[in-house]
Design a protein around this motif. Structure first.
Motif, short mmCIF file in Angstrom:
data_model
loop_
_atom_site.label_atom_id
_atom_site.label_comp_id
_atom_site.label_asym_id
_atom_site.label_seq_id
_atom_site.Cartn_x
_atom_site.Cartn_y
_atom_site.Cartn_z
N LEU A 292 0.45 -1.56 -0.20
CA LEU A 292 -0.18 -0.11 -0.16
C LEU A 292 1.00 1.87 0.05
CD1 LEU A 292 -2.37 -0.90 2.17
CD2 LEU A 292 -2.38 -1.11 -0.15
N GLY A 293 2.38 1.15 -0.20
CA GLY A 293 3.16 1.51 -0.18
C GLY A 293 3.64 2.49 0.76
N LEU A 294 4.32 2.00 2.02
CA LEU A 294 4.81 2.90 3.08
C LEU A 294 5.79 1.36 3.28
CD1 LEU A 294 4.70 3.48 6.19
CD2 LEU A 294 4.04 1.06 7.07
N SER A 295 7.16 3.15 3.21
CA SER A 295 8.68 1.85 2.40
C SER A 295 8.99 1.35 3.60
CB SER A 295 9.28 3.72 2.36
OG SER A 295 9.60 3.92 3.39
N GLY A 296 10.55 1.16 3.46
CA GLY A 296 10.73 0.10 4.59
C GLY A 296 12.16 0.64 5.36
N ARG A 297 11.73 1.99 5.19
CA ARG A 297 12.30 3.10 6.28
C ARG A 297 11.08 3.17 7.52
NH1 ARG A 297 16.71 5.84 6.71
NH2 ARG A 297 17.28 5.92 5.14
N LYS A 298 9.79 3.45 6.98
CA LYS A 298 9.00 3.80 7.91
C LYS A 298 8.21 2.54 8.19
CE LYS A 298 7.41 7.74 6.76
NZ LYS A 298 7.89 7.84 5.10
N ARG A 299 8.57 1.15 7.85
CA ARG A 299 8.41 0.05 8.39
C ARG A 299 9.26 -0.33 9.77
NH1 ARG A 299 8.12 -2.04 2.91
NH2 ARG A 299 9.80 -3.26 3.42
N LEU A 300 11.15 0.04 9.58
CA LEU A 300 12.10 0.59 10.47
C LEU A 300 11.05 0.95 11.69
CD1 LEU A 300 15.37 0.09 9.88
CD2 LEU A 300 14.35 2.33 11.18
N SER A 301 10.68 2.27 11.15
CA SER A 301 10.75 3.22 12.10
C SER A 301 9.60 2.61 13.46
CB SER A 301 9.70 4.30 11.78
OG SER A 301 11.61 4.67 10.92
N LEU A 302 8.46 2.19 11.84
CA LEU A 302 7.87 1.64 13.14
C LEU A 302 7.30 1.03 14.72
CD1 LEU A 302 4.04 0.29 12.21
CD2 LEU A 302 4.92 -1.04 13.56
N VAL A 303 9.10 -0.12 14.48
CA VAL A 303 9.31 -1.27 14.84
C VAL A 303 10.05 -0.39 16.10
CG1 VAL A 303 10.31 -3.42 15.72
CG2 VAL A 303 9.52 -3.12 13.13
N LEU A 304 10.51 0.46 15.99
CA LEU A 304 11.92 1.69 16.57
C LEU A 304 10.96 2.29 17.69
CD1 LEU A 304 14.33 2.60 14.53
CD2 LEU A 304 14.60 0.84 16.07
N TRP A 305 9.61 2.31 17.14
CA TRP A 305 8.73 2.95 17.51
C TRP A 305 8.28 1.51 18.91
CZ3 TRP A 305 7.73 7.63 19.41
CH2 TRP A 305 8.05 8.90 18.27
N GLU A 306 8.15 0.66 19.09
CA GLU A 306 7.60 -0.71 19.58
C GLU A 306 8.71 -0.42 20.42
OE1 GLU A 306 6.48 -3.82 17.90
OE2 GLU A 306 4.78 -2.58 16.24
N SER A 307 9.79 -0.58 20.53
CA SER A 307 11.07 -1.27 21.21
C SER A 307 11.16 0.55 21.81
CB SER A 307 12.08 -1.25 20.69
OG SER A 307 12.77 -0.59 19.78
N LEU A 308 10.62 1.59 21.38
CA LEU A 308 11.33 2.86 22.59
C LEU A 308 9.90 3.10 22.86
CD1 LEU A 308 12.43 5.80 23.36
CD2 LEU A 308 10.21 6.89 21.37
N PHE A 309 8.89 2.28 22.83
CA PHE A 309 8.04 2.60 23.63
C PHE A 309 8.00 1.16 24.93
CE2 PHE A 309 4.23 3.70 20.99
CZ PHE A 309 4.07 5.44 21.34
N LEU A 310 7.80 0.43 24.71
CA LEU A 310 8.56 -0.94 25.56
C LEU A 310 9.91 -0.55 26.91
CD1 LEU A 310 9.13 -4.34 23.35
CD2 LEU A 310 7.14 -3.39 24.95
N GLY A 311 11.01 0.36 25.90
CA GLY A 311 11.84 0.72 26.89
C GLY A 311 11.17 2.26 28.10
N LEU A 312 10.45 3.21 27.02
CA LEU A 312 10.33 4.27 27.84
C LEU A 312 9.73 3.31 29.34
CD1 LEU A 312 9.25 6.19 25.87
CD2 LEU A 312 11.03 7.10 27.82
N LEU A 313 8.47 1.92 29.16
CA LEU A 313 7.72 2.11 29.81
C LEU A 313 8.86 0.73 31.21
CD1 LEU A 313 4.16 0.64 28.44
CD2 LEU A 313 5.26 2.76 29.80
N GLY A 314 9.80 0.47 30.63
CA GLY A 314 10.71 -0.66 31.62
C GLY A 314 11.61 0.22 32.11
N SER A 315 11.68 1.31 31.61
CA SER A 315 12.61 2.28 32.44
C SER A 315 12.00 3.28 33.65
CB SER A 315 13.20 3.19 31.56
OG SER A 315 13.95 2.68 30.85
N ALA A 316 10.70 3.84 33.20
CA ALA A 316 10.11 4.56 34.15
C ALA A 316 9.72 3.64 35.16
CB ALA A 316 8.63 4.66 33.38
#
Length: 855
Positions: A292-316
């Motif tokens: 549908l047009g989502l580039s590979g870089r955007k898919r990479l950003s999507l997974v990194l956003w998930e890891s960022l959420f996990l890291g923020l929750l775990g760190s807090a």
């Protein structure tokens, strides 16, 4: 688009809470452990610093004796110097306070109440006794036997307070308080303290306030260059006590922090496993987004956003949990943490917002690092093929030469010296060895599987498992990387702890040859106050049932103002190789010199060289003389010995030589050989009765121990101190096995069509599960072998580099093969079972139907 990616990531996290909770918990534990260790250490150091300033005041200089006391005649000379505005004499005495409730270590400080208010106001006595007119009785400051307690010693206030001196108990009266913080402290008039403890004419230090405009460095230089300046005195700036504890405890604190970061390191692998599983389960969703047009870089950003959420929750959560753990530890255990550096202190929690942000950022960084590889996998997914279920992201082969270079660089760094007493290069060496070993897994797996393949060529199911593992070596390496990382750390910690424990056990066997031991005081600071008199030692040797008695004198000696004092031990040394746990053979002592034997810490911290004279000891030995000056002598380092009891260093000298040089015949420890070792309890009673007869009620204050009791107590303390390492090993291995489970779950999801094809070809569900279990066994077996080898290499660095550079003692490498074999077998069995369970959901009827999706 950014908001869309955040929303998509949040929905994924929200709809799979249990799977993502494991990653959050891993990050939380790592941050909590590291942050709690930081808070405890920072709070203990801050408390110690405040106490040092409170007790020492803020003078410009402190004049101290290298052994503790010096002649007070020097006070008049120093006070009259034109550069000195004010001089305050101080006598410090380490002793024990005895009340009807028990015995407690106490520091007694004698001060001049007319001067101390201007130099160290927190030591100014505040009387509570009132005169007939209702005002505080100020003359009580100068009365004999009156003490003023700080807040930490207030529990001693009341009737029946006695202070120990030798084997006597001296009654004192609590007359007021002082504001000084820190450990239990009692302040007295300096004249009363000298009279009470028999130290007339002695001082411990002189606090100097210089006149305005006087250069402190020039003043110190002029005094030290004076021809008649005593060699047994040091001039230091305030705060040296704090710098001493900082220098000595730095390596201990850093090692605790590094140990805590192990959980964060393994937590990154768990984040990697969770996100790998998530990407595998959503491969077709990512492919559809790509179409549908989502580039590979955007898919990479999507997974990194998930890891960022996990890291923020775990760190807090980790910051909150770490703060709670630190507060609990400080209230229950104090600031000691098992190291003995802050024993007796109960510091308040010192929360730091900047430190919380730093450790929280580390947790987020670990989560992002764990999510990078799955994010790259999502980026590289071929949309069309993935939608048809024909494959996942391509895996790029790794060059094993890079891994080899990392391992060689790690080996080279292990030979580098410590930096400011911290084995920085050794820590980097361990990290490079781990990274190099893990990145070399594809090459290692291919090498080993190529050797195994011919052995199973005639067995169908094992052949299928080995053949697929050979052709998916990169995937296999990813799956077992968590096992290798966690198992290697577990093996390294197991070997290090076992080596240390065995070395301590052998050391105890050598230093405890007698049948019974008697100690006057376990505290080096009170060795000059609490001791056995020569009369008591002679009478004890004559008791019925005593076959032989050896007395030992232990005194504190300040060799360098920037370092804590060393222990000078005067004991029987007729056969040094037998009497001391020497490292190597003793050296012959040249004629005209006196042989001494130094611990490894004295070599590292004070520059003692085996086979060379130790001039630093010669310059300070005069302070030990009981009257006049000690006889001139040259001290020759005749050997180095292991001492696991005194990290700041110890020097052993023959007791007869010590007595001849100093005239000091007192003793702090007695070793007794008995005619019948079973009579030890009866002899303890006889020794107590003898103390009552020669002393004044101090018979119950002595400490007794048989070799078996001392060994058992020491090893119990050792095991309790290292209990946290076993917990960390269990956490690390559990995280590694969860990584295997997540990897196999991801693999079997991507292989549903393969399982369906095998079912159409006639394989039963049990046979398909057996194939996957064989794969799990092969992968975890290779991971266990790699983790074992890598762990042994890392343990060698820990035993031979990190421990000597951190704590200044060496140990022999011991390999507990049964424990290591048990660890490896447990990992292989758990990995095989994990693979079997992970394949259950993918090898059913839906796998058969998945083959029809392309028909």
């Amino acid at each position: 688009m950014l908001d869309l990616l955040k929303t998509f990531s949040w929905q994924e996290l929200k709809h799979h809470p249990w799977r993502n909770a494991a990653a959050v918990v891993a990050v939380m534990l790592g941050v909590a452990l590291a942050f709690s260790v930081h808070l405890i250490n920072a709070s203990a150091l801050d408390e110690f610093s405040q106490a040092a300033r409170s007790v020492g005041g803020q003078p410009d200089l402190e004049l101290r004796g290298v052994q503790g006391q010096f002649d007070e005649a020097l006070f008049a000379r120093v006070a009259k110097l034109p550069q000195v505005a004010r001089a305050s004499p101080v006598l410090e005495v380490g002793t024990y306070a005895v009340t009807p409730e028990g015995k407690r270590s106490l520091k007694v400080v004698g001060v001049d109440a007319l001067v101390v208010a201007f130099v160290a106001p927190d030591l100014m006595p505040l009387p509570t006794r009132r005169s007939a007119q209702g005002a505080n009785d100020r003359f009580v400051l100068f009365a004999p036997g009156q003490v003023f307690l700080n807040p930490a010693a207030q529990a001693l206030a009341g009737s029946g307070l006695q202070l120990q001196s030798g084997l006597e108990l001296l009654p004192v009266t609590v007359a007021g308080t002082v504001r000084a913080s820190g450990r239990a402290l009692a302040v007295m008039d300096i004249g009363a303290a000298q009279e009470l403890f028999g130290k007339q004419g002695q001082l411990s230090r002189i606090d100097l306030a210089l006149k305005t405009g006087v250069n402190r460095d020039d003043f110190v230089r002029s005094l030290q260059d004076a021809p008649d300046w005593p060699a047994n005195l040091t001039l230091t700036v305030p705060g040296d006590a704090q710098s001493q504890i900082n220098n000595l405890s730095r390596a201990y604190r850093v090692n605790l922090t590094v140990l805590a970061f192990i959980a964060l390191f393994t937590g990154a692998f768990l984040v990697f496993s969770v996100l790998s599983l998530s990407v595998a389960k959503r491969a077709q969703q990512f492919a559809l987004l790509g179409v549908l047009g989502l580039s590979g870089r955007k898919r990479l950003s999507l997974v990194l956003w998930e890891s960022l959420f996990l890291g923020l929750l775990g760190s807090a959560a980790g910051i909150a949990l770490g703060t709670a753990l630190a507060a609990l530890a400080l209230n229950v255990l104090g600031g000691d943490l098992g190291g003995g550096f802050f024993a007796g202190s109960a510091p308040k929690l010192q929360f730091s917002g900047w430190a919380a942000l730093l450790y929280g950022a580390m947790g987020v960084a670990a989560a992002l690092a764990g999510g990078w590889w799955p994010a790259r996998a999502a980026q590289a997914l071929p949309p069309a093929q993935t939608l048809k279920g024909l494959g996942g992201a391509p895996v790029n082969p790794h060059n094993h030469w890079l891994s080899l270079m990392l391992i060689l660089l790690g080996a080279a760094l292990s030979q580098a010296p410590a930096v400011w007493g911290i084995p920085v290069a050794a820590y980097l060496s361990v990290a490079l060895l781990l990274v190099g070993g893990i990145t070399a897994l594809p090459w290692l797996i291919g090498l080993l599987l190529d050797r195994i393949a011919p052995l199973v060529a005639r067995q169908t199911l094992p052949l299928l498992a080995v053949a697929r593992a050979r052709h998916q070596r990169e995937t296999a390496a990813v799956a077992v990387s968590g096992v290798v990382a966690s198992l290697s750390l577990a093996v390294a910690l197991t070997v290090m702890v076992a080596s240390f424990r065995e070395s301590v056990t052998q050391w105890l066997d050598q230093v405890l040859p007698a049948d019974l031991y008697v100690r006057s005081s376990p505290n080096l600071g009170s060795s000059d106050t609490v001791y056995f008199s020569p009369e008591y030692v002679q009478a004890a040797a004559a008791l019925n049932g005593v076959k032989q008695l050896q007395a030992q004198r232990v005194v504190s000696l300040l060799l360098k103002p920037s370092l804590p004092p060393v222990a000078l031990i005067a004991r029987e040394l007729s056969d040094p190789a037998k009497n001391l746990p020497l490292v190597g053979e003793p050296l012959p002592v040249p004629a005209g010199q006196i042989g001494i034997y130094v611990s490894e810490a004295v070599v590292d911290l004070h520059g003692a060289v085996p086979g060379q004279p130790f001039a630093l000891l010669g310059r300070t030995f005069n302070a030990l003389a009981q009257a006049g000056e000690a006889a001139k002598a040259s001290y020759f380092v005749a050997g180095v010995w292991r001492d696991y009891a005194r990290q700041s260093g110890a020097i052993a000298i023959d007791r007869s030589i010590f007595e001849r040089l100093t005239g000091d015949q007192r003793a702090n420890d007695l070793a007794l050989w008995l005619s019948n070792p079973d009579d030890a309890p009866q002899l303890q009673q006889a020794l107590r009765a003898l103390a009552e007869q020669l002393g004044s009620g101090a018979g119950d204050l002595m400490e007794f121990g048989t070799p078996s009791q001392i060994r058992s107590t020491s090893l119990r303390i050792f095991d309790r101190s290292f209990a946290v390492t076993y917990w960390l090993q269990a956490v690390a291995i559990a995280i590694g096995l969860f990584g295997v489970a997540a990897s196999f779950s991801a693999q079997v999801l991507a292989r549903r069509k393969e399982f369906g094809l095998l079912a159409h070809l006639g394989l039963t569900r049990r046979q398909i599960l057996t194939v996957v279990a064989f794969e799990g066994a092969a992968w975890t077996l290779l991971g266990a072998l790699a983790g074992l080898v890598l762990g042994l290499v890392v343990s060698s660095v820990l035993v031979h580099v990190v421990n000597p550079q951190s704590f200044h003692w060496t140990m022999d490498l011991m390999l507990p093969w049964l424990k290591l074999l048990g660890l490896c077998l447990a990992v292989v069995a758990a990995g095989t079972l994990t693979a079997w369970l992970a394949a259950q959901a993918a090898a059913g009827q839906d796998a058969v139907l998945a083959v029809k999706e392309d028909w």
